[in-house]
Write a protein that holds these residues in place. Structure first.
Motif, PDB file in Angstrom:
ATOM      1  N   PRO A  53       0.843  -1.209   0.000  1.00 30.86           N
ATOM      2  CA  PRO A  53       0.000   0.000   0.000  1.00 30.86           C
ATOM      3  C   PRO A  53       0.867   1.242   0.000  1.00 30.86           C
ATOM      4  CG  PRO A  53       0.067  -0.993   2.180  1.00 30.86           C
ATOM      5  CD  PRO A  53       0.770  -1.958   1.261  1.00 30.86           C
ATOM      6  N   HIS A  54       0.521   2.193  -0.885  1.00 34.67           N
ATOM      7  CA  HIS A  54       1.338   3.403  -1.020  1.00 34.67           C
ATOM      8  C   HIS A  54       0.685   4.640  -0.433  1.00 34.67           C
ATOM      9  CE1 HIS A  54       3.263   1.542  -4.881  1.00 34.67           C
ATOM     10  NE2 HIS A  54       3.450   0.826  -3.799  1.00 34.67           N
ATOM     11  N   HIS A  55      -0.607   4.579  -0.089  1.00 31.05           N
ATOM     12  CA  HIS A  55      -1.358   5.733   0.412  1.00 31.05           C
ATOM     13  C   HIS A  55      -1.319   6.888  -0.567  1.00 31.05           C
ATOM     14  CE1 HIS A  55      -1.371   3.496   4.097  1.00 31.05           C
ATOM     15  NE2 HIS A  55      -0.061   3.505   4.131  1.00 31.05           N
ATOM     16  N   PRO A  56      -1.773   6.684  -1.810  1.00 32.86           N
ATOM     17  CA  PRO A  56      -1.693   7.757  -2.786  1.00 32.86           C
ATOM     18  C   PRO A  56      -2.541   8.971  -2.429  1.00 32.86           C
ATOM     19  CG  PRO A  56      -3.072   5.962  -3.609  1.00 32.86           C
ATOM     20  CD  PRO A  56      -2.438   5.476  -2.343  1.00 32.86           C
ATOM     21  N   GLU A  57      -3.538   8.786  -1.550  1.00 37.67           N
ATOM     22  CA  GLU A  57      -4.365   9.928  -1.204  1.00 37.67           C
ATOM     23  C   GLU A  57      -3.578  10.978  -0.450  1.00 37.67           C
ATOM     24  OE1 GLU A  57      -4.743   6.915  -0.099  1.00 37.67           O
ATOM     25  OE2 GLU A  57      -4.620   6.918   2.074  1.00 37.67           O
ATOM     26  N   GLU A  58      -2.412  10.611   0.086  1.00 41.00           N
ATOM     27  CA  GLU A  58      -1.611  11.564   0.820  1.00 41.00           C
ATOM     28  C   GLU A  58      -0.684  12.358  -0.089  1.00 41.00           C
ATOM     29  OE1 GLU A  58      -1.333   8.710   4.780  1.00 41.00           O
ATOM     30  OE2 GLU A  58       0.462   9.289   3.691  1.00 41.00           O
ATOM     31  N   ASP A  59      -0.646  12.033  -1.382  1.00 39.12           N
ATOM     32  CA  ASP A  59       0.241  12.712  -2.308  1.00 39.12           C
ATOM     33  C   ASP A  59      -0.409  14.006  -2.777  1.00 39.12           C
ATOM     34  OD1 ASP A  59       1.427  12.053  -5.655  1.00 39.12           O
ATOM     35  OD2 ASP A  59       2.148  13.434  -4.122  1.00 39.12           O
ATOM     36  N   THR A  60       0.048  15.106  -2.237  1.00 38.40           N
ATOM     37  CA  THR A  60      -0.514  16.397  -2.608  1.00 38.40           C
ATOM     38  C   THR A  60       0.525  17.308  -3.222  1.00 38.40           C
ATOM     39  OG1 THR A  60      -0.054  17.232  -0.382  1.00 38.40           O
ATOM     40  CG2 THR A  60      -2.232  16.279  -0.771  1.00 38.40           C
ATOM     41  N   SER A  61       1.728  16.765  -3.484  1.00 39.07           N
ATOM     42  CA  SER A  61       2.784  17.614  -4.000  1.00 39.07           C
ATOM     43  C   SER A  61       2.505  18.063  -5.422  1.00 39.07           C
ATOM     44  CB  SER A  61       4.128  16.872  -3.944  1.00 39.07           C
ATOM     45  OG  SER A  61       4.078  15.729  -4.753  1.00 39.07           O
ATOM     46  N   GLY A  62       1.851  17.173  -6.225  1.00 35.71           N
ATOM     47  CA  GLY A  62       1.478  17.548  -7.567  1.00 35.71           C
ATOM     48  C   GLY A  62       2.600  17.492  -8.573  1.00 35.71           C
ATOM     49  N   ASP A  63       3.857  17.168  -8.126  1.00 38.05           N
ATOM     50  CA  ASP A  63       4.956  17.177  -9.077  1.00 38.05           C
ATOM     51  C   ASP A  63       5.694  15.864  -9.134  1.00 38.05           C
ATOM     52  OD1 ASP A  63       6.030  17.240  -6.600  1.00 38.05           O
ATOM     53  OD2 ASP A  63       7.453  18.871  -6.974  1.00 38.05           O
ATOM     54  N   ARG A  64       5.064  14.794  -8.637  1.00 41.12           N
ATOM     55  CA  ARG A  64       5.741  13.497  -8.659  1.00 41.12           C
ATOM     56  C   ARG A  64       5.421  12.756  -9.929  1.00 41.12           C
ATOM     57  NH1 ARG A  64       4.642  11.377  -2.528  1.00 41.12           N
ATOM     58  NH2 ARG A  64       5.440  13.216  -1.472  1.00 41.12           N
ATOM     59  N   SER A  65       6.300  11.842 -10.260  1.00 34.55           N
ATOM     60  CA  SER A  65       6.065  11.041 -11.448  1.00 34.55           C
ATOM     61  C   SER A  65       4.967  10.039 -11.184  1.00 34.55           C
ATOM     62  CB  SER A  65       7.355  10.285 -11.804  1.00 34.55           C
ATOM     63  OG  SER A  65       7.665   9.380 -10.776  1.00 34.55           O
ATOM     64  N   PRO A  66       4.210   9.611 -12.212  1.00 31.00           N
ATOM     65  CA  PRO A  66       3.141   8.635 -12.005  1.00 31.00           C
ATOM     66  C   PRO A  66       3.659   7.336 -11.432  1.00 31.00           C
ATOM     67  CG  PRO A  66       2.972   9.667 -14.174  1.00 31.00           C
ATOM     68  CD  PRO A  66       4.283  10.086 -13.599  1.00 31.00           C
ATOM     69  N   GLU A  67       4.910   6.975 -11.788  1.00 28.66           N
ATOM     70  CA  GLU A  67       5.423   5.678 -11.351  1.00 28.66           C
ATOM     71  C   GLU A  67       5.605   5.598  -9.848  1.00 28.66           C
ATOM     72  OE1 GLU A  67       6.664   7.556 -13.669  1.00 28.66           O
ATOM     73  OE2 GLU A  67       6.991   6.434 -15.519  1.00 28.66           O
ATOM     74  N   VAL A  68       5.989   6.705  -9.234  1.00 29.52           N
ATOM     75  CA  VAL A  68       6.294   6.649  -7.809  1.00 29.52           C
ATOM     76  C   VAL A  68       5.406   7.588  -7.005  1.00 29.52           C
ATOM     77  CG1 VAL A  68       8.677   5.981  -8.144  1.00 29.52           C
ATOM     78  CG2 VAL A  68       8.107   8.397  -8.107  1.00 29.52           C
ATOM     79  N   SER A  69       4.323   8.069  -7.595  1.00 28.81           N
ATOM     80  CA  SER A  69       3.475   9.013  -6.891  1.00 28.81           C
ATOM     81  C   SER A  69       2.787   8.381  -5.699  1.00 28.81           C
ATOM     82  CB  SER A  69       2.415   9.572  -7.842  1.00 28.81           C
ATOM     83  OG  SER A  69       1.578   8.524  -8.296  1.00 28.81           O
ATOM     84  N   GLY A  70       2.722   7.044  -5.645  1.00 27.44           N
ATOM     85  CA  GLY A  70       2.063   6.414  -4.523  1.00 27.44           C
ATOM     86  C   GLY A  70       2.884   6.399  -3.271  1.00 27.44           C
ATOM     87  N   ALA A  71       4.225   6.549  -3.385  1.00 29.98           N
ATOM     88  CA  ALA A  71       5.070   6.461  -2.210  1.00 29.98           C
ATOM     89  C   ALA A  71       4.781   7.604  -1.266  1.00 29.98           C
ATOM     90  CB  ALA A  71       6.534   6.492  -2.628  1.00 29.98           C
ATOM     91  N   GLN A  72       4.887   7.359   0.036  1.00 29.44           N
ATOM     92  CA  GLN A  72       4.559   8.365   1.020  1.00 29.44           C
ATOM     93  C   GLN A  72       5.567   9.495   1.001  1.00 29.44           C
ATOM     94  OE1 GLN A  72       4.257   5.812   4.556  1.00 29.44           O
ATOM     95  NE2 GLN A  72       2.359   6.874   4.904  1.00 29.44           N
ATOM     96  N   ASP A  73       5.093  10.696   1.247  1.00 33.32           N
ATOM     97  CA  ASP A  73       5.961  11.845   1.403  1.00 33.32           C
ATOM     98  C   ASP A  73       6.712  11.708   2.719  1.00 33.32           C
ATOM     99  OD1 ASP A  73       6.504  14.747   2.396  1.00 33.32           O
ATOM    100  OD2 ASP A  73       6.115  14.888   0.227  1.00 33.32           O
ATOM    101  N   ALA A  74       7.916  12.261   2.768  1.00 30.75           N
ATOM    102  CA  ALA A  74       8.715  12.143   3.987  1.00 30.75           C
ATOM    103  C   ALA A  74       8.019  12.784   5.182  1.00 30.75           C
ATOM    104  CB  ALA A  74      10.083  12.799   3.776  1.00 30.75           C
ATOM    105  N   SER A  75       7.188  13.815   4.930  1.00 30.10           N
ATOM    106  CA  SER A  75       6.510  14.474   6.044  1.00 30.10           C
ATOM    107  C   SER A  75       5.450  13.602   6.676  1.00 30.10           C
ATOM    108  CB  SER A  75       5.879  15.780   5.559  1.00 30.10           C
ATOM    109  OG  SER A  75       4.890  15.498   4.585  1.00 30.10           O
TER     110      SER A  75
END
Length: 266
Positions: A53-75
């Motif tokens: 599970p990558h928790h893509p709903e937490e990705d709000t940066s808007g500038d990540r690549s589609p391939e790794v956009s699911g990974a959690q932000d460090a924050s």
């Protein structure tokens, strides 16, 4: 597309979360983590977290690549990742600059200070250098390994940059752990010459971090067990209340029928 250091670290965070949650065993986690820091392209990173599970709903940066956009932000990662403050581990007097193993071996592990240049010599022997809990005299350090019919083992923690330049004659230097490090992290250059010998370089998480991950996993399991117990208790309470309500309702009807029959007999 080439992978960036930030993308590698986001994938590493997903793997650490999976280990803490019990989705990965320690051996598989270590294998995937090594592959993460060896990855050169984004395509190499994708399979490492495809089944997690990558928790893509937490990705709000808007500038990540589609391939790794699911990974959690460090924050959003647990506090465990925030304990790696590299600036606090750089500086100080070196505790050892040489290591010699002749038909035997030497070891440098635990809380020691790696010098700017460390030289290891092994003749029908070798040594073990563990940098997971070490301090670093400078941000850039060089480990020189010279072995004749011997070898060395170098263990580095995740986040440290590694570059392998050594030459092996009827032997070799393992470069599988080579890769860029975190911003501000130390950089370790491993060089030297081995004849009928070799140098192995591996990445492993520090013992303290491993214990914290296990503690997180135990806490997660305990939380899940508590939630299951509370859910069962709620269902039982609801069932008892529902049964009691119906029982009282039917009992009321029974009393009413007896009263009617009694009136008729009179």
């Amino acid at each position: 597309m080439r992978a960036s250091d930030a993308e590698r670290e986001r994938i590493a965070d997903v793997l650490r979360d999976a280990l803490a949650e019990g989705r990965l065993g320690m051996d598989e986690f270590q294998e995937r983590l090594d592959s993460t820091y060896r990855a050169r392209t984004r395509g190499e990173l994708v399979p490492l977290v495809r089944d997690l599970p990558h928790h893509p709903e937490e990705d709000t940066s808007g500038d990540r690549s589609p391939e790794v956009s699911g990974a959690q932000d460090a924050s959003t990662a647990p506090s465990l990742r925030k304990t790696r403050r590299w600036a606090e581990r750089i500086g100080g007097r070196a505790t050892s600059r040489w290591g010699i193993g002749i038909m035997g071996g030497f070891g440098r592990r635990g809380q020691w200070t790696v010098p700017r240049v460390f030289t290891g010599i092994g003749i029908m022997g070798g040594g073990e250098l563990d940098l997971r809990e070490a301090r670093f005299e400078d941000r850039d350090v060089v480990i020189r390994c010279f072995a004749l019919m011997g070898g060395f083992s170098v263990t580095v923690p995740p986040g440290v940059g590694v570059e392998v330049r050594g030459v092996g004659i009827m032997g070799g230097f393992d470069s599988s752990a080579s890769g860029f490090g975190d911003a501000g992290a130390p950089r370790v250059v491993i060089t030297g010459v081995t004849v009928m010998g070799g140098v192995g370089v591996v990445r492993k998480i520090p013992r303290e971090e491993k214990l914290e991950l296990r503690a997180e996993r135990r806490q997660q399991r305990e939380l899940e067990r508590r939630e299951r117990r509370e859910g069962r208790d709620r269902r039982r309470g609801h069932g008892g209340h529902h049964g009691g309500h119906h029982g009282g309702h039917h009992g009321g009807h029974g009393g009413h029928g007896s009263s009617d029959h009694g009136g008729k007999s009179l």
